[in-house]
Enzyme design. Structure first.
Site, PDB file in Angstrom:
ATOM      1  N   SER A 102       0.839  -1.194   0.000  1.00 17.06           N
ATOM      2  CA  SER A 102       0.000   0.000   0.000  1.00 17.06           C
ATOM      3  C   SER A 102       0.880   1.253   0.000  1.00 17.06           C
ATOM      4  O   SER A 102       1.774   1.375  -0.834  1.00 17.06           O
ATOM      5  CB  SER A 102      -0.950  -0.038   1.199  1.00 17.06           C
ATOM      6  OG  SER A 102      -1.946   0.971   1.103  1.00 17.06           O
ATOM      7  N   ASP A 232      -8.816  -5.308  -5.591  1.00 17.30           N
ATOM      8  CA  ASP A 232      -8.351  -4.241  -4.709  1.00 17.30           C
ATOM      9  C   ASP A 232      -9.279  -3.040  -4.814  1.00 17.30           C
ATOM     10  O   ASP A 232      -9.397  -2.442  -5.878  1.00 17.30           O
ATOM     11  CB  ASP A 232      -6.926  -3.838  -5.100  1.00 17.30           C
ATOM     12  CG  ASP A 232      -6.257  -2.911  -4.093  1.00 17.30           C
ATOM     13  OD1 ASP A 232      -6.969  -2.124  -3.440  1.00 17.30           O
ATOM     14  OD2 ASP A 232      -5.026  -2.962  -3.973  1.00 17.30           O
ATOM     15  N   HIS A 260      -6.925  -5.769  -0.980  1.00 19.26           N
ATOM     16  CA  HIS A 260      -5.798  -4.885  -0.697  1.00 19.26           C
ATOM     17  C   HIS A 260      -4.948  -5.495   0.413  1.00 19.26           C
ATOM     18  O   HIS A 260      -5.433  -5.744   1.516  1.00 19.26           O
ATOM     19  CB  HIS A 260      -6.347  -3.523  -0.257  1.00 19.26           C
ATOM     20  CG  HIS A 260      -5.317  -2.450  -0.155  1.00 19.26           C
ATOM     21  ND1 HIS A 260      -4.795  -1.816  -1.256  1.00 19.26           N
ATOM     22  CD2 HIS A 260      -4.723  -1.878   0.921  1.00 19.26           C
ATOM     23  CE1 HIS A 260      -3.931  -0.902  -0.861  1.00 19.26           C
ATOM     24  NE2 HIS A 260      -3.860  -0.932   0.453  1.00 19.26           N
TER      25      HIS A 260
END
Length: 283
Positions: A102, A232, A260
């Site tokens: 991320s 995601d 994610h």
């Protein structure tokens, strides 16, 4: 595994290592607002068993690292990039393989641009380009936007914080696979219990960029593996494809129906891919 505090340039960061220090080092960089616990113990041990010396660490304002007054962070996003280099300094490592998830993937990209000599290879998971590009990419899903805009301020007591973060994790999972609420809740509860200040993690939402490198992603010269889930909700798959296109020689590994982050179900695929990628660089 061994937890230790490192202090470099007056910044105290909590770190933890797995494996033999004689093995090639891997530095794991977690996303904004998240402690090192999201690089789960089992994942780190799998990498270590593959012949890697694995280091994870708490960002400032998470876990047991230095904290600042909630609402008043005394640092910038660029400082978080430099913190990754500080961890390597604390372990007396000139360079390491670097993996980021991320926003940690963005920090890893900026580390490769800002401190190119410290990065042996990159693994970028569930992230997007840290430097603006020439293509318009899709926004987060409607479900993601509804959650972050309607959730309001995080509740003050620990149980409510845990419930709120479990709901956020469920949304990030993408909704196409069974959600392991028990495992996620255990990580979140452990994170809340060991944090110096639960509220301080929200400081990451207030950070200015700071001094950002002007070099384009095309100047990244280390071998790069991009890993991205097809479900995601924060960074839809075109973000991963764009990232792999813009970094010379980068490879893209897609995880079908993954959301994610790195789910436990994907460890048997992700860990060999990471180890193989790093081995191909001579590490």
């Amino acid at each position: 595994m061994t937890e230790r505090m490192v202090e470099v340039d007056g910044v105290e960061l909590c770190t933890e290592s797995f494996g033999d220090p004689a093995d090639p080092p891997v530095l794991l960089v977690m996303g904004i607002g998240a402690s090192m616990l999201w690089w789960e113990d089992g994942f780190c041990r799998m990498l270590a068993r593959g012949g890697r010396f694995v280091i994870r660490y708490d960002h400032r304002d998470t876990g047991r690292s230095v904290t600042y007054e909630p609402g008043r962070p005394g640092y910038t996003g660029a400082d978080l990039v430099d913190d990754a280099a500080r961890v390597l300094d604390g372990y007396r490592l000139p360079a390491a393989h670097v993996a980021g998830v991320s926003a940690g993937g963005a920090l890893a990209q900026l580390l490769a641009l800002r401190h190119a000599d410290r990065v042996l290879s990159l693994v970028l998971v569930s992230t997007s380009a840290a430097v603006p590009g020439d293509r318009e990419l899709p926004p987060p899903t409607e479900e993601f936007l509804r959650f972050v805009t309607s959730g309001g301020a995080e509740p003050p007591d620990t149980e409510a914080v845990v419930a709120h973060r479990v709901a956020y994790a469920r949304m990030l999972a993408g909704g196409r696979r069974p959600f392991d609420e028990e495992a996620v809740r255990a990580v979140i509860r452990r994170e809340a219990e060991r944090a110096r200040s639960v509220a301080a993690a929200r400081n990451h939402e207030l950070l200015a960029d700071g001094d950002r490198p002007a070099a384009p992603l095309s100047s990244i010269a280390v071998p790069t593996l991009v890993i991205h889930g097809t479900a995601d909700p924060m960074f839809p798959l075109p973000h991963g494809r764009d990232l792999a296109r813009r970094i010379p020689g980068a490879r893209l590994l897609t995880l079908t129906d993954a959301g994610h982050g790195i789910e436990r179900a994907d460890w048997p695929v992700v860990v060999p891919a990471v180890l193989g990628h790093q081995a191909g660089t001579g590490g």
